[in-house]
Design a protein around this motif. Structure first.
Motif, mmCIF file in Angstrom:
data_model
loop_
_atom_site.group_PDB
_atom_site.id
_atom_site.type_symbol
_atom_site.label_atom_id
_atom_site.label_comp_id
_atom_site.label_asym_id
_atom_site.label_seq_id
_atom_site.Cartn_x
_atom_site.Cartn_y
_atom_site.Cartn_z
ATOM 1 N N THR B 291 -17.085 23.899 33.709
ATOM 2 C CA THR B 291 -16.228 22.843 33.188
ATOM 3 C C THR B 291 -14.922 22.783 33.974
ATOM 4 O O THR B 291 -14.277 23.804 34.183
ATOM 5 C CB THR B 291 -15.919 23.076 31.691
ATOM 6 O OG1 THR B 291 -15.197 24.306 31.568
ATOM 7 C CG2 THR B 291 -17.168 23.150 30.859
ATOM 8 N N PRO B 292 -14.552 21.575 34.418
ATOM 9 C CA PRO B 292 -13.338 21.430 35.237
ATOM 10 C C PRO B 292 -12.067 21.937 34.532
ATOM 11 O O PRO B 292 -11.206 22.534 35.176
ATOM 12 C CB PRO B 292 -13.250 19.916 35.464
ATOM 13 C CG PRO B 292 -14.618 19.392 35.248
ATOM 14 C CD PRO B 292 -15.276 20.305 34.274
ATOM 15 N N LEU B 293 -11.995 21.719 33.229
ATOM 16 C CA LEU B 293 -10.767 22.075 32.521
ATOM 17 C C LEU B 293 -10.481 23.583 32.586
ATOM 18 O O LEU B 293 -9.336 24.026 32.500
ATOM 19 C CB LEU B 293 -10.874 21.616 31.055
ATOM 20 C CG LEU B 293 -9.569 21.324 30.331
ATOM 21 C CD1 LEU B 293 -8.716 20.341 31.109
ATOM 22 C CD2 LEU B 293 -9.845 20.764 28.940
ATOM 23 N N TYR B 294 -11.536 24.377 32.740
ATOM 24 C CA TYR B 294 -11.440 25.827 32.876
ATOM 25 C C TYR B 294 -10.510 26.178 34.035
ATOM 26 O O TYR B 294 -9.638 27.038 33.927
ATOM 27 C CB TYR B 294 -12.864 26.332 33.122
ATOM 28 C CG TYR B 294 -13.054 27.804 33.373
ATOM 29 C CD1 TYR B 294 -13.254 28.677 32.308
ATOM 30 C CD2 TYR B 294 -13.123 28.292 34.672
ATOM 31 C CE1 TYR B 294 -13.495 30.021 32.537
ATOM 32 C CE2 TYR B 294 -13.357 29.639 34.912
ATOM 33 C CZ TYR B 294 -13.542 30.494 33.842
ATOM 34 O OH TYR B 294 -13.792 31.814 34.078
ATOM 35 N N TYR B 295 -10.691 25.476 35.163
ATOM 36 C CA TYR B 295 -9.893 25.765 36.362
ATOM 37 C C TYR B 295 -8.476 25.219 36.249
ATOM 38 O O TYR B 295 -7.527 25.843 36.697
ATOM 39 C CB TYR B 295 -10.591 25.214 37.606
ATOM 40 C CG TYR B 295 -11.978 25.797 37.744
ATOM 41 C CD1 TYR B 295 -12.142 27.112 38.173
ATOM 42 C CD2 TYR B 295 -13.104 25.082 37.372
ATOM 43 C CE1 TYR B 295 -13.402 27.688 38.266
ATOM 44 C CE2 TYR B 295 -14.371 25.646 37.453
ATOM 45 C CZ TYR B 295 -14.511 26.948 37.900
ATOM 46 O OH TYR B 295 -15.743 27.510 37.970
ATOM 47 N N ILE B 313 -3.579 29.650 43.026
ATOM 48 C CA ILE B 313 -4.195 28.454 42.443
ATOM 49 C C ILE B 313 -5.062 27.689 43.435
ATOM 50 O O ILE B 313 -5.810 26.803 43.044
ATOM 51 C CB ILE B 313 -3.135 27.497 41.853
ATOM 52 C CG1 ILE B 313 -2.177 27.010 42.941
ATOM 53 C CG2 ILE B 313 -2.382 28.163 40.717
ATOM 54 C CD1 ILE B 313 -1.383 25.798 42.501
ATOM 55 N N ILE B 314 -4.984 28.072 44.703
ATOM 56 C CA ILE B 314 -5.705 27.299 45.722
ATOM 57 C C ILE B 314 -7.203 27.255 45.418
ATOM 58 O O ILE B 314 -7.874 26.236 45.592
ATOM 59 C CB ILE B 314 -5.414 27.856 47.136
ATOM 60 C CG1 ILE B 314 -6.003 26.938 48.206
ATOM 61 C CG2 ILE B 314 -5.908 29.264 47.316
ATOM 62 C CD1 ILE B 314 -5.175 25.701 48.422
ATOM 63 N N GLU B 315 -7.711 28.385 44.897
ATOM 64 C CA GLU B 315 -9.138 28.440 44.594
ATOM 65 C C GLU B 315 -9.501 27.436 43.489
ATOM 66 O O GLU B 315 -10.494 26.712 43.576
ATOM 67 C CB GLU B 315 -9.503 29.860 44.158
ATOM 68 C CG GLU B 315 -10.976 30.134 44.168
ATOM 69 C CD GLU B 315 -11.261 31.578 43.734
ATOM 70 O OE1 GLU B 315 -12.193 31.780 42.976
ATOM 71 O OE2 GLU B 315 -10.489 32.470 44.156
ATOM 72 N N ASN B 316 -8.638 27.399 42.475
ATOM 73 C CA ASN B 316 -8.856 26.442 41.384
ATOM 74 C C ASN B 316 -8.804 25.005 41.887
ATOM 75 O O ASN B 316 -9.620 24.168 41.508
ATOM 76 C CB ASN B 316 -7.790 26.628 40.295
ATOM 77 C CG ASN B 316 -7.986 27.929 39.540
ATOM 78 O OD1 ASN B 316 -9.111 28.314 39.270
ATOM 79 N ND2 ASN B 316 -6.903 28.600 39.221
ATOM 80 N N LEU B 318 -9.421 23.952 44.903
ATOM 81 C CA LEU B 318 -10.605 23.672 45.709
ATOM 82 C C LEU B 318 -11.807 23.380 44.821
ATOM 83 O O LEU B 318 -12.591 22.487 45.111
ATOM 84 C CB LEU B 318 -10.900 24.849 46.646
ATOM 85 C CG LEU B 318 -9.989 24.941 47.868
ATOM 86 C CD1 LEU B 318 -10.328 26.176 48.691
ATOM 87 C CD2 LEU B 318 -10.112 23.677 48.720
ATOM 88 N N LEU B 319 -11.932 24.136 43.734
ATOM 89 C CA LEU B 319 -13.065 23.908 42.844
ATOM 90 C C LEU B 319 -12.961 22.544 42.169
ATOM 91 O O LEU B 319 -13.956 21.834 42.027
ATOM 92 C CB LEU B 319 -13.142 25.033 41.806
ATOM 93 C CG LEU B 319 -13.814 26.276 42.381
ATOM 94 C CD1 LEU B 319 -13.458 27.516 41.605
ATOM 95 C CD2 LEU B 319 -15.326 26.085 42.408
ATOM 96 N N LEU B 320 -11.739 22.161 41.773
ATOM 97 C CA LEU B 320 -11.553 20.834 41.176
ATOM 98 C C LEU B 320 -11.894 19.750 42.197
ATOM 99 O O LEU B 320 -12.518 18.740 41.862
ATOM 100 C CB LEU B 320 -10.108 20.655 40.690
ATOM 101 C CG LEU B 320 -9.729 21.417 39.418
ATOM 102 C CD1 LEU B 320 -8.244 21.258 39.119
ATOM 103 C CD2 LEU B 320 -10.551 20.927 38.226
ATOM 104 N N THR B 321 -11.500 19.986 43.454
ATOM 105 C CA THR B 321 -11.831 19.030 44.514
ATOM 106 C C THR B 321 -13.346 18.934 44.679
ATOM 107 O O THR B 321 -13.893 17.842 44.850
ATOM 108 C CB THR B 321 -11.196 19.468 45.846
ATOM 109 O OG1 THR B 321 -9.834 19.800 45.600
ATOM 110 C CG2 THR B 321 -11.269 18.364 46.877
#
Ligand SMILES: Nc1ncnc2c1ncn2[C@@H]1O[C@H](COP(=O)(O)OP(=O)(O)O)[C@@H](O)[C@H]1O
Ligand SMILES: [Mg+2]
Lengths: 245, 341
Positions: B291-295, B313-316, B318-321
């Protein structure tokens, strides 16, 4: 039948949606500068056919060639003005904002926009209402604004799906006068309609029923061919009804 | 050029609808304000009945300021008081052992009673028992509100962009304007980018106002950089927008768009960290990372509570991207249904 002066060639086009055959082997062409009417009852397949010509749908069989190019083609779509069966306007925006938006989408430069917007508003008799929100427009005004939008980029081919639905007879007359003016400037116009008296104003007619092109010709030809007094009668004869007289 | 026209049109539509604007800005502000007062309100002070306790005990208790005390001579009086809920608990001597009876129906009062008694019985004067407590992150002034605030901030961005973008794209389809757009030489990707930029600008504005209010007016805990909060919100909005547009293709009207809220939005809240993630049973815990909201929640909490920078936060982001790119791709595929090229 398919010649060089033809703007639109519909080449043995068929369309199926699942099991339903909506268009069946349609074959005809339209010449430059003519007003071509597609006449047929609701559900005949008029919208399906003009959507293909506008590049929004593809045939299951056959091909549509416009300006010598096979549709759909983004290059050709620039030269076409399309007005769908629904008004397709943004109600939250004013008439002018709607026009500005679509003008930009068609790639008109700022200067062209400033010049074209008042022009098209005048053509459809809406000058003076540009500041009003479209949501406050009457049905007829919306239809005319929708028409104005499809005229913005001065298309060589105009495809109009039931352009005069919900418009009173006086306005309808003025819209047809607009078509005649556009035609005299060399614009080719395709209109669909299920109103018979409107059909008589077209240069040529294609009669569509159950996805089949049952007849094609000028209104006079069609009436003479069936020895009918009206297009309505002619349609019934072609459709297989027994002539009463 | 065309993308700019789309962007301007979308912003015009959003700002023309005053009621929706009010909802987008003031609803989050109202909810955050209410939460602020609910969670940061004064602590509950329980009333405890003392039944015939030794003098020493009742004296030491009476000196506590965290609650109120009522002395009873007989158990019967205490029992009837607790049934009428005039006291939250009573303490009596069971032989030589003090015993506690709690009213028990309200967890807040239970906890207040227990912590009061623990404090009173353990280490009243013993200096040796005192220890220094340091916090790695946050601090003793970190309240519940400061922890859930960042998560809610992310949620509001996600929820409103999802809904508004979904509904405007749905309208685009049902009113025929999408068909009209597709009858022009406009590319499908241009439509998607127009939406992304339009809603992106709007999200920056919305987040700016809401976050500034929460941090500077409500005093929400804020360790990190404000700009990072805006960046995280922007990527959250991108995900919400592309998902909203995608799902709008499967709705026929606004009501059906709303039906996605309990299916798509609400479950995400449970995995966003608003509730302790450790408490989620093992066999369900794989859902969270999908789930996107998790990140979003993780990134916002990192920045706002732990004060971390880009690195964490870069990892988060990137995952949202990644989510957004997936949704954009699916969107372009779905638009193929409306025009083949
Ligand atoms: N996307 C579609 N999927 C399935 N059937 C369709 C679709 N579009 C049109 N049809 C069917 O094709 C037939 C012709 O529709 P249409 O072209 O809209 O007729 P007309 O414009 O002449 O009233 C109708 O029976 C309609 O139900
Ligand atoms: Mg139709």
């Amino acid at each position: 039948m398919v010649g060089d002066s033809d703007v639109v060639c519909v080449n043995h086009v068929s369309k199926r949606y699942g099991d339903q055959a909506v268009l069946k082997d349609i074959h005809f062409s339209i010449r430059k500068g003519e007003i071509f009417g597609l006449l047929g009852p609701s559900g005949a397949g008029k919208t399906t056919l003009v959507k293909q010509l506008a590049g929004l749908e593809v045939p299951t069989d056959g091909e549509n060639v416009i300006f010598q190019q096979r549709m759909p083609s983004l290059q050709i779509m620039k030269r076409i003005g399309y007005m769908g069966q629904s008004d397709a306007l943004y109600g939250e925006l004013s008439a002018k904002e709607n026009l500005e938006f679509f003008a930009a989408i068609y790639g008109l430069k700022r200067k062209e926009r400033l010049q074209r917007i008042p022009e098209v508003l005048k053509i459809v008799n809406l000058a003076g209402t540009e500041k009003k929100l479209v949501s406050s427009f009457s049905g007829g005004m919306k239809r005319r604004l929708s028409l104005a939008i499809s005229l913005l980029h001065e298309p060589e081919l105009l495809i109009l799906d039931e352009p005069t639905v919900g418009i009173d007879p006086v306005l309808r007359k003025s819209i047809w006068q607009t078509f005649d003016r556009l035609k005299s400037n060399g614009t080719t116009i395709i209109v669909t309609t299920h109103v018979m008296d409107e059909a008589e104003k077209c240069d040529r007619l294609g009669l569509l029923r159950d996805g089949k092109l049952i007849a094609i010709g000028t209104p006079t030809e069609l009436m003479a061919d069936t020895s009918s007094q009206s297009i309505e009668e002619a349609f019934l004869v072609y459709g297989g009804a027994v002539h009463e007289n | 050029m065309r993308i700019k026209a789309l962007t301007i049109r979308i912003l015009r539509q959003i700002f023309r609808d005053k009621r929706t604007i009010a909802l987008l800005i003031f609803a989050p502000i109202l909810v955050l304000t209410l939460l602020h007062f609910v969670f940061n309100g004064s602590n509950y002070e329980p009333t405890i009945g003392l039944v015939d306790l030794p003098e020493a005990v009742s004296n030491s208790l009476n000196s506590s300021e965290a609650g109120h005390f009522q002395n009873y001579d007989h158990m019967k009086e205490a029992k009837s008081a607790i049934e009428q809920r005039t006291i939250d608990a009573y303490l009596y001597m069971d032989g030589s052992q003090p015993s506690l009876v709690l009213e028990g129906s309200d967890p807040t009062s239970n906890r207040a009673v227990m912590s009061l008694l623990q404090n009173a019985f353990n280490s009243p004067d013993k200096k040796s028992a005192k220890m220094d407590i340091d916090f790695l992150h946050g601090g003793s002034e970190l309240e519940q509100f400061d922890y859930i605030g960042p998560i809610l901030l992310g949620f509001f961005v996600f929820f409103f962009v999802f809904l508004i973008a979904g509904v405007s794209f749905l309208r685009e389809r049902t009113t025929g304007t999408l068909e009209r757009l597709l009858s022009t030489p406009l590319k499908k990707s241009e439509i998607v980018f127009g939406y992304v930029i339009g809603f992106g600008i709007f999200t920056i504005l919305q987040t700016f106002l809401i976050a500034a209010y929460a941090i500077y007016v409500l005093g929400m805990y804020m360790e990190g950089a404000f700009s990072l909060v805006i960046i995280i919100s922007l990527f959250t909005a991108l995900t919400a927008l592309t998902l909203g547009i995608l799902l709008s293709s499967f709705a026929n009207n606004e009501l059906q768009m709303m039906q996605f809220i309990p299916i798509i939005i609400v479950p995400q809240i449970f995995f966003s960290g608003l509730f302790n993630l450790e408490a989620i049973p093992e066999w369900l815990s794989w859902i969270g990372p999908l789930t996107p909201l998790y990140y979003t929640a993780d990134a916002l909490t990192s920045v706002m509570v732990r004060g971390t920078g880009w690195g964490t936060i870069i990892e988060n982001i990137l995952l949202l991207t990644g989510f957004s790119l997936l949704f954009i791709l699916l969107n372009i595929l779905v638009l193929k249904k409306h025009r083949k090229i």
